[in-house]
Design a protein around this motif. Structure first.
Motif, PDB file in Angstrom:
ATOM      1  N   UNK A  22     -13.152   1.150  18.106  1.00 56.40           N
ATOM      2  CA  UNK A  22     -14.265   0.466  17.459  1.00 56.40           C
ATOM      3  C   UNK A  22     -15.519   0.789  18.255  1.00 56.40           C
ATOM      4  N   UNK A  23     -16.623   1.058  17.555  1.00 57.63           N
ATOM      5  CA  UNK A  23     -17.899   1.290  18.222  1.00 57.63           C
ATOM      6  C   UNK A  23     -18.826   0.109  17.972  1.00 57.63           C
ATOM      7  N   UNK A  24     -19.387  -0.428  19.036  1.00 55.73           N
ATOM      8  CA  UNK A  24     -20.339  -1.524  18.885  1.00 55.73           C
ATOM      9  C   UNK A  24     -21.689  -1.010  18.419  1.00 55.73           C
ATOM     10  N   UNK A  25     -22.460  -1.896  17.839  1.00 53.01           N
ATOM     11  CA  UNK A  25     -23.795  -1.557  17.347  1.00 53.01           C
ATOM     12  C   UNK A  25     -24.818  -1.715  18.468  1.00 53.01           C
ATOM     13  N   UNK A  82      -6.774  -1.189  20.050  1.00 54.44           N
ATOM     14  CA  UNK A  82      -7.344   0.036  20.599  1.00 54.44           C
ATOM     15  C   UNK A  82      -8.395  -0.228  21.656  1.00 54.44           C
ATOM     16  N   UNK A  83      -9.310   0.753  21.824  1.00 54.06           N
ATOM     17  CA  UNK A  83     -10.403   0.511  22.767  1.00 54.06           C
ATOM     18  C   UNK A  83     -11.742   0.479  22.050  1.00 54.06           C
ATOM     19  N   UNK A  84     -12.697  -0.174  22.697  1.00 55.50           N
ATOM     20  CA  UNK A  84     -14.041  -0.332  22.173  1.00 55.50           C
ATOM     21  C   UNK A  84     -14.982   0.556  22.966  1.00 55.50           C
ATOM     22  N   UNK A  85     -15.884   1.248  22.261  1.00 57.63           N
ATOM     23  CA  UNK A  85     -16.910   2.044  22.928  1.00 57.63           C
ATOM     24  C   UNK A  85     -18.294   1.586  22.460  1.00 57.63           C
ATOM     25  N   UNK A  86     -19.281   1.836  23.290  1.00 58.11           N
ATOM     26  CA  UNK A  86     -20.661   1.557  22.879  1.00 58.11           C
ATOM     27  C   UNK A  86     -21.165   2.675  21.993  1.00 58.11           C
ATOM     28  N   UNK A  87     -22.219   2.394  21.251  1.00 59.71           N
ATOM     29  CA  UNK A  87     -22.983   3.479  20.659  1.00 59.71           C
ATOM     30  C   UNK A  87     -23.774   4.142  21.785  1.00 59.71           C
ATOM     31  N   UNK A  88     -24.267   5.337  21.524  1.00 57.53           N
ATOM     32  CA  UNK A  88     -24.851   6.173  22.572  1.00 57.53           C
ATOM     33  C   UNK A  88     -26.100   5.532  23.187  1.00 57.53           C
ATOM     34  N   UNK A  89     -26.113   5.411  24.515  1.00 57.11           N
ATOM     35  CA  UNK A  89     -27.235   4.892  25.310  1.00 57.11           C
ATOM     36  C   UNK A  89     -27.426   3.384  25.194  1.00 57.11           C
ATOM     37  N   UNK A 123     -15.592   1.559  26.974  1.00 54.53           N
ATOM     38  CA  UNK A 123     -16.197   2.845  27.313  1.00 54.53           C
ATOM     39  C   UNK A 123     -17.674   2.818  26.959  1.00 54.53           C
ATOM     40  N   UNK A 124     -18.522   3.197  27.924  1.00 51.76           N
ATOM     41  CA  UNK A 124     -19.960   3.254  27.695  1.00 51.76           C
ATOM     42  C   UNK A 124     -20.362   4.715  27.513  1.00 51.76           C
ATOM     43  N   UNK A 125     -20.909   5.012  26.335  1.00 50.91           N
ATOM     44  CA  UNK A 125     -21.207   6.389  25.965  1.00 50.91           C
ATOM     45  C   UNK A 125     -22.717   6.605  25.891  1.00 50.91           C
ATOM     46  N   UNK A 126     -23.210   7.814  26.164  1.00 48.58           N
ATOM     47  CA  UNK A 126     -22.471   8.980  26.650  1.00 48.58           C
ATOM     48  C   UNK A 126     -22.190   8.908  28.140  1.00 48.58           C
TER      49      UNK A 126
END
Length: 840
Positions: free
Chosen positions: A729-732, A760-767, A799-802
């Motif tokens: 899942x990607x957060x807004x 699963x795992x959650x990631x941020x949106x970029x920056x 996970x913090x992306x990028x």
């Protein structure tokens, strides 16, 4: 030496051909016929036409930004019709518009490049907030020797900027209006095609005599011209239905006055319409739309008869027989079931969609019986006073029809007492008061003669949610061994035992995307095994932990289509593509450079796919993407996007499905099932949650009540998670009631994991947890700050992306300072490795 899975030949592959053939065979069903007096389909003798409009040769395949797809080619509508044997007499006008468009594009890119150079940022950062606007069309003044005129209206939008209620965007511009009126007055048949990803004003189209047919072609991907041609000639039968309400006037939408830039405030968005989004508002408040939710014609007509409604405390079943009453053409019909819940202590819309089914292709006089089933508990409303989902006592009227505006009562379910179906806790307190609108009192409805079914409150069960309290530290009980992922896969160790051996620094890096310490990352910057992928997680080689490769979506994979490497596998500069921005290969590229190719299929955009109301079709589209993920070794597709179409001006609506959460959640689940039918590949449903605005998208605060969040903006995600269990899942970017979604433990742990069972795992949106203002991704002067890196870990945003070195340092410092615990970091690492284990 780098290992790449891209192809070393640029020949069209058999997989490309197979995928495009499948898209072509299915996508026509997504088109929605708004008007048709019999002009469509065109007969075999009707092959001499005139073709006009900005989208005739410059057909938009899909929106801009990270949702774009770098396909090998784009077949426009002109090319599709020519391939079908149409004689097009308007080449002179089209040639002149092509030149006008080319000049405008060159001027736009020159301006973008100049601004980028001055601001020392990549051109794409300027393009996000300054989208290209197509030039004016010249007026049509000549009548050609043809009976049929086709006019294509195109609109484009993308991430980073919202649309406007102005001419040449939501409204038609003056030249478009004059050209349409000219064609309607001078040709026997005038057909208007809407090559759009969202709603536009249709008053001119509905009030101009001489327009014979209007069809939403949508944005159909890279072979859209072929698909449109198939539908116009009847090779494919359009059977789409609207998944949004198309209003008579933009001002009819309840959020119109204050949405995004409309009131000059892009820092705060107040959701004062509450649960009354889309048809829930129009239906409840008696506002007549131009075209209602669920509406759509075809090339034939249907009749339907409700055979029976069966219900108990678990399920509701509605059986309906559908008959093609036409005499010439086949078609498919969508039966929709809505429920009117009783007026009680909880305010409710007049009716809400609870289930739907689409028939198979029925020839003239053929009939089919479909059964729509849904959980009885799905009719519950959220009661903030009880922190529970509640079925209030009273009458639940089952309504059956083929659009929101065309239903009739079929049965009444009567509940003797209030029932709590799920006992939760309130998670989303408002940071500022929001005064929501309330439904007017309903007139009493005559439901005599309907089948009545009594529901017994004592036979319902209540689910009680258990919420995570803390995250204990995992202790290494096998310190004499060095465990690896191979041990986990073989059953020699558990994931918890592996995580317990990782150092804080190892885990901090694992929780941050694979970044380049020497350069600023941008979207699509990954340069590992899949060039042009959006990013990667980090691998730990001595622990046999591989990185996961993440590629953009949701209309297909967005990869770099052509790249070059040195003989020893070093990626060379050049070949990068982002919309209109294209970086050529430099003159000093080595002569012995190795060429690689990654052409991907652009499937129809989400808003177009949803109009099919066909979950099997959407699953097949997900399967298409899955085949290409498998080919290029992509693990996670950053899709599907599934936010609610709160307002038609949201720039990213083309990436999302609908104004209704049942449609959005069902589509996302189907897409996910298609992708995840391949072992080791997964989807990343996004943007979680309430990403309804693109202007100042990274620092906008959405003020939304608990009930509105749960019933409208989170419900689709809940459906997708429970039905398909996406890997990620990607957060807004936005804040929700003063807290960045990336930092909200109540959202990511309380709702997503504890209530819905996400694994699963959650990631941020970029920056999200970096200052995006410094690279031109956000306005310089904003009210709110970026998300906190340690608070991402505390929330369970794994996970913090990028990623950046600062993110890693902040996580380590957060543990040292006591802001977060070692258990918090281990929890995130455990979630990540759970997915990595599936992606091997």
């Amino acid at each position: 030496m780098g290992k790449f899975y891209a192809l070393t030949s640029d020949e069209v592959t058999s997989l490309e051909k197979e995928n495009q053939a499948l898209v072509r065979s299915l996508a026509g069903e997504c088109m929605v016929v708004l008007e048709n007096d019999g002009a469509l389909p065109l007969g075999k003798e009707e092959r001499t036409i005139v073709l006009y409009g900005s989208g005739a040769r410059n057909t938009v395949k899909g929106g801009t930004g990270s949702g774009d797809v770098n396909s090998r080619e784009v077949v426009n509508i002109y090319e599709g019709l020519k391939a079908e044997g149409f004689n097009i007499l308007s080449d002179d006008w089209l040639d002149r518009y092509d030149k006008t468009l080319e000049d405008a594009t060159n001027a736009y890119m020159a301006d973008i490049n100049e601004k980028a150079a001055k601001q020392h940022v990549p051109p794409i950062m300027i393009m996000f907030s300054t989208p290209f606007v197509a030039p004016d069309e010249e007026l049509i003044t000549q009548v050609k020797d043809a009976d049929i005129a086709i006019y294509v209206i195109s609109r484009n939008s993308g991430e980073g900027a919202d649309r406007y209620d102005v001419k040449k965007d939501y409204e038609l511009d003056d030249n478009e209006v004059k050209n349409i009126q000219f064609l309607a007055a001078n040709y026997k048949k005038t057909i208007v095609l809407l090559n759009t990803g969202g709603v536009i004003d249709t008053k001119v189209l509905r009030n101009t005599d001489g327009i014979n047919a209007v069809m939403i072609a949508g944005q159909m991907g890279n072979i859209g011209g072929n698909i449109v041609s198939d539908v116009l000639t009847g090779k494919s039968i359009p059977s789409g239905k609207l998944t949004d309400t198309w209003a008579e006037n933009y001002s009819d939408y309840p959020s119109s006055a204050t949405f995004s830039h409309n009131n000059g405030n892009i820092d705060d968005e107040y959701y004062t319409e509450g649960i009354y989004v889309g048809y829930r508002y129009f239906d409840t408040f008696g506002i007549k739309p131009a075209y209602s939710f669920g509406y759509g014609k075809g090339y034939t007509d249907f009749a339907y008869e409700v055979d029976d409604v069966i219900a108990d405390e678990k399920k509701v079943y509605v059986s309906v027989t559908v008959t093609n009453t036409g005499s010439k053409y086949a078609g498919r019909e969508v039966i929709q079931v809505y429920v009117t819940s009783p007026e009680g202590a909880i305010d409710k819309p007049f009716k809400e969609l609870r289930g739907f089914a689409k028939t198979s292709l029925l020839g003239p006089s053929q009939k089919e019986t479909v059964t729509i089933a849904f959980d009885t508990a799905s009719m519950a409303s959220y009661d903030i006073t009880r922190a529970s989902y509640v079925l209030e006592k009273g009458q639940y009227i089952i309504r059956v029809g083929n659009s929101c505006d065309n239903t009739r009562p079929a049965a009444v379910l009567t509940l003797d007492r209030d029932v709590v179906t799920v006992k939760c806790r309130n998670l989303f307190g408002l940071d500022e008061a929001v005064e929501e609108i309330q439904a007017p009192k309903r007139e009493k409805e005559d439901i005599s003669g309907l089948k009545e079914i009594a529901l017994d409150s004592s036979k319902f069960t209540t689910s009680v949610i258990e919420y995570q309290i803390d995250r204990p530290v995992l202790e290494d009980k096998r310190s004499g061994e060095k465990l690896t992922m191979d041990d986990v896969k073989s059953g020699n160790a558990t994931l918890k035992e592996l995580v317990a051996q990782l150092t804080l620094e190892e885990m901090a890096n694992l929780c941050v995307g694979l970044f380049d310490h020497s350069a600023s990352n941008v979207v699509g910057s990954a340069s590992g095994s899949v060039v042009g992928a959006a990013g990667e997680t980090i691998g730990i080689p001595d622990r046999k932990i591989i990185p996961t490769v993440n590629a953009d979506g949701p209309a297909g994979l967005r990869l770099q289509p052509h790249f070059k490497t040195t003989a020893d596998g070093q990626v060379l500069p050049g070949g990068e593509v982002f919309g209109l921005s294209r970086n050529p290969f430099p003159d000093d590229t080595p002569a012995d450079a190795i060429d690689y190719y990654q052409y991907c299929t652009a499937i129809p955009i989400a808003s177009t796919l949803a109009q099919s109301w066909d979950m099997e079709l959407i699953e097949k589209m997900g399967h298409i993407v899955g085949t290409e993920m498998q080919q290029f070794h992509v693990h996670l597709w950053l899709a599907p996007g599934m936010n609610i179409h709160r307002n038609p001006l949201c720039g990213r609506n083309f990436e999302y499905y609908s104004e209704d959460p049942l449609i959005a959640g069902s589509c996302a689940a189907a897409d996910t099932k298609g992708v995840q039918s391949f072992a080791g590949q997964g989807t990343t449903i996004k943007h979680f949650a309430a990403n309804s605005q693109e202007d100042n998208r990274m620092y906008n605060n959405a003020h939304i009540s608990e009930r509105t969040l749960r019933e409208i903006y989170l419900k689709g995600f809940e459906i997708a998670v429970k039905d398909s269990q996406p890997l990620s899942v990607m957060t807004s970017y936005n804040l929700i009631n003063g807290i960045h979604s990336a930092n909200s433990k109540d959202l990511l742990q309380g709702a997503l994991r504890d209530e819905w069972g996400f694994k699963g795992f959650v990631m941020t949106d970029w920056f999200s947890s970096q200052d995006a203002r410094s690279i031109g991704l956000a306005p310089a002067n904003v009210k709110y700050d970026c998300a906190s890196s340690p608070d991402c870990i505390k929330a369970g945003n794994d996970v913090q992306m990028p990623g950046s070195k600062q993110n890693v340092d902040d996580i380590i410092k957060g543990v040292e300072d006591g802001r977060i615990t070692l258990g918090d970091v281990q929890f995130c690492a455990l979630n990540i490795l759970g997915v990595v284990a599936k992606c091997e």
